[in-house]
Write a protein that holds these residues in place. Structure first.
Motif, short mmCIF file in Angstrom:
data_model
loop_
_atom_site.label_atom_id
_atom_site.label_comp_id
_atom_site.label_asym_id
_atom_site.label_seq_id
_atom_site.Cartn_x
_atom_site.Cartn_y
_atom_site.Cartn_z
N LEU A 27 0.82 -1.20 0.00
CA LEU A 27 0.00 0.00 0.00
C LEU A 27 0.86 1.27 0.00
CD1 LEU A 27 -2.89 1.09 0.09
CD2 LEU A 27 -2.79 0.91 2.57
N ALA A 28 1.95 1.26 0.77
CA ALA A 28 2.84 2.42 0.84
C ALA A 28 3.41 2.75 -0.54
CB ALA A 28 3.98 2.16 1.83
N GLY A 29 3.65 1.73 -1.35
CA GLY A 29 4.19 1.94 -2.70
C GLY A 29 3.22 2.65 -3.63
N LYS A 30 1.97 2.75 -3.25
CA LYS A 30 0.96 3.40 -4.09
C LYS A 30 0.82 4.90 -3.79
CE LYS A 30 -1.64 -0.83 -4.75
NZ LYS A 30 -2.94 -1.50 -4.67
N PHE A 31 1.53 5.35 -2.74
CA PHE A 31 1.51 6.77 -2.38
C PHE A 31 2.74 7.47 -2.93
CE2 PHE A 31 -1.27 5.03 0.90
CZ PHE A 31 -2.25 6.00 0.97
N LYS A 32 2.63 8.78 -3.12
CA LYS A 32 3.79 9.57 -3.49
C LYS A 32 4.73 9.62 -2.29
CE LYS A 32 1.15 12.53 -6.58
NZ LYS A 32 0.58 13.85 -6.78
N GLU A 33 6.02 9.78 -2.57
CA GLU A 33 7.03 9.76 -1.52
C GLU A 33 6.75 10.79 -0.42
OE1 GLU A 33 11.75 10.60 -1.17
OE2 GLU A 33 11.09 9.42 -2.89
N ASN A 34 6.30 11.98 -0.79
CA ASN A 34 6.07 13.03 0.21
C ASN A 34 4.77 12.83 0.99
OD1 ASN A 34 4.37 13.68 -1.93
ND2 ASN A 34 4.74 15.88 -1.77
N GLU A 35 3.97 11.81 0.65
CA GLU A 35 2.73 11.54 1.38
C GLU A 35 2.94 10.52 2.49
OE1 GLU A 35 -0.73 12.12 -1.97
OE2 GLU A 35 0.42 10.26 -2.05
N VAL A 36 4.03 9.75 2.44
CA VAL A 36 4.30 8.71 3.43
C VAL A 36 5.25 9.26 4.50
CG1 VAL A 36 5.28 6.42 3.83
CG2 VAL A 36 3.98 6.87 1.74
N PHE A 37 4.83 9.16 5.76
CA PHE A 37 5.66 9.68 6.85
C PHE A 37 6.35 8.57 7.62
CE2 PHE A 37 2.58 12.99 5.99
CZ PHE A 37 3.41 14.08 5.85
N VAL A 46 0.34 8.28 6.70
CA VAL A 46 0.32 9.04 5.45
C VAL A 46 -0.50 10.31 5.63
CG1 VAL A 46 0.58 6.99 4.00
CG2 VAL A 46 -1.70 7.81 4.56
N LYS A 47 -0.43 11.17 4.64
CA LYS A 47 -1.28 12.35 4.58
C LYS A 47 -2.08 12.25 3.29
CE LYS A 47 -0.59 16.15 6.70
NZ LYS A 47 -0.28 17.45 7.24
N ILE A 48 -3.41 12.30 3.41
CA ILE A 48 -4.31 12.24 2.26
C ILE A 48 -5.21 13.46 2.32
CG2 ILE A 48 -6.10 10.94 1.06
CD1 ILE A 48 -5.05 8.42 2.49
N ASN A 49 -5.23 14.25 1.26
CA ASN A 49 -6.05 15.47 1.21
C ASN A 49 -5.82 16.35 2.44
OD1 ASN A 49 -7.06 14.28 -1.08
ND2 ASN A 49 -9.02 13.74 -0.19
N GLN A 50 -4.57 16.47 2.84
CA GLN A 50 -4.12 17.29 3.97
C GLN A 50 -4.49 16.72 5.34
OE1 GLN A 50 -1.99 19.79 3.33
NE2 GLN A 50 -2.28 19.15 1.21
N ALA A 51 -5.09 15.54 5.40
CA ALA A 51 -5.47 14.94 6.68
C ALA A 51 -4.48 13.83 7.05
CB ALA A 51 -6.87 14.36 6.61
N PRO A 52 -4.02 13.80 8.30
CA PRO A 52 -3.17 12.70 8.75
C PRO A 52 -3.99 11.42 8.85
CG PRO A 52 -3.13 14.54 10.31
CD PRO A 52 -4.20 14.82 9.32
N ALA A 66 -10.31 15.84 10.03
CA ALA A 66 -11.15 15.80 8.83
C ALA A 66 -12.61 15.68 9.23
CB ALA A 66 -10.76 14.63 7.94
N THR A 67 -13.48 16.22 8.40
CA THR A 67 -14.92 16.08 8.61
C THR A 67 -15.35 14.69 8.15
OG1 THR A 67 -15.50 16.87 6.41
CG2 THR A 67 -15.27 18.55 8.16
N LYS A 68 -16.59 14.33 8.44
CA LYS A 68 -17.10 13.03 7.97
C LYS A 68 -17.11 12.99 6.45
CE LYS A 68 -20.44 9.44 8.61
NZ LYS A 68 -21.52 8.90 9.37
N GLU A 69 -17.45 14.10 5.81
CA GLU A 69 -17.47 14.15 4.34
C GLU A 69 -16.07 13.97 3.77
OE1 GLU A 69 -18.98 16.51 6.35
OE2 GLU A 69 -21.00 15.70 6.07
N GLU A 70 -15.09 14.63 4.37
CA GLU A 70 -13.70 14.48 3.93
C GLU A 70 -13.22 13.04 4.16
OE1 GLU A 70 -12.16 19.05 4.77
OE2 GLU A 70 -12.15 17.59 6.40
N THR A 71 -13.64 12.46 5.28
CA THR A 71 -13.27 11.08 5.59
C THR A 71 -13.87 10.13 4.56
OG1 THR A 71 -13.12 11.59 7.94
CG2 THR A 71 -13.37 9.27 7.35
N GLN A 72 -15.09 10.42 4.10
CA GLN A 72 -15.73 9.59 3.08
C GLN A 72 -14.89 9.59 1.79
OE1 GLN A 72 -18.64 7.71 3.20
NE2 GLN A 72 -18.05 7.02 1.17
N LYS A 73 -14.40 10.76 1.38
CA LYS A 73 -13.56 10.87 0.19
C LYS A 73 -12.25 10.10 0.37
CE LYS A 73 -15.45 15.27 -1.30
NZ LYS A 73 -15.22 16.69 -1.47
#
Length: 82
Positions: A27-37, A46-52, A66-73
């Motif tokens: 799964l980590a290999g599917k993220f951009k390098e700067n998204e994996v902490f 990771v950080k997805i859409n600015q959310a940890p 994140a809001t519930k709507e952001e979590t859904q995305k």
């Protein structure tokens, strides 16, 4: 991919349950390098859409700030990746 989103009882966050174990290294290999902490055998941070997001090998993910709507995305994006 089927998943359930629930508010976390102990933190100001939402929990996504995927119902299956996850291969964090793959799964980590599917993220951009700067998204994996961080990546361990137990958790992928990771950080997805600015959310940890903490993704656990047990098949759940914790989304903070994140809001519930952001979590859904985020759940939809992760669902396509797992």
């Amino acid at each position: 991919m089927h998943y359930i989103i629930e508010p976390c009882a102990t933190a100001k966050a939402f929990e996504i349950k995927f119902g299956k174990t996850l291969d964090l290294e793959k799964l980590a290999g599917k993220f951009k390098e700067n998204e994996v902490f961080s990546l361990t055998k137990v958790v992928l941070l990771v950080k997805i859409n600015q959310a940890p997001v903490s993704i656990y090998a047990s098949g759940r993910a914790m989304v903070k700030e994140a809001t519930k709507e952001e979590t859904q995305k985020i759940a939809e994006k992760l669902g396509k990746m797992v």
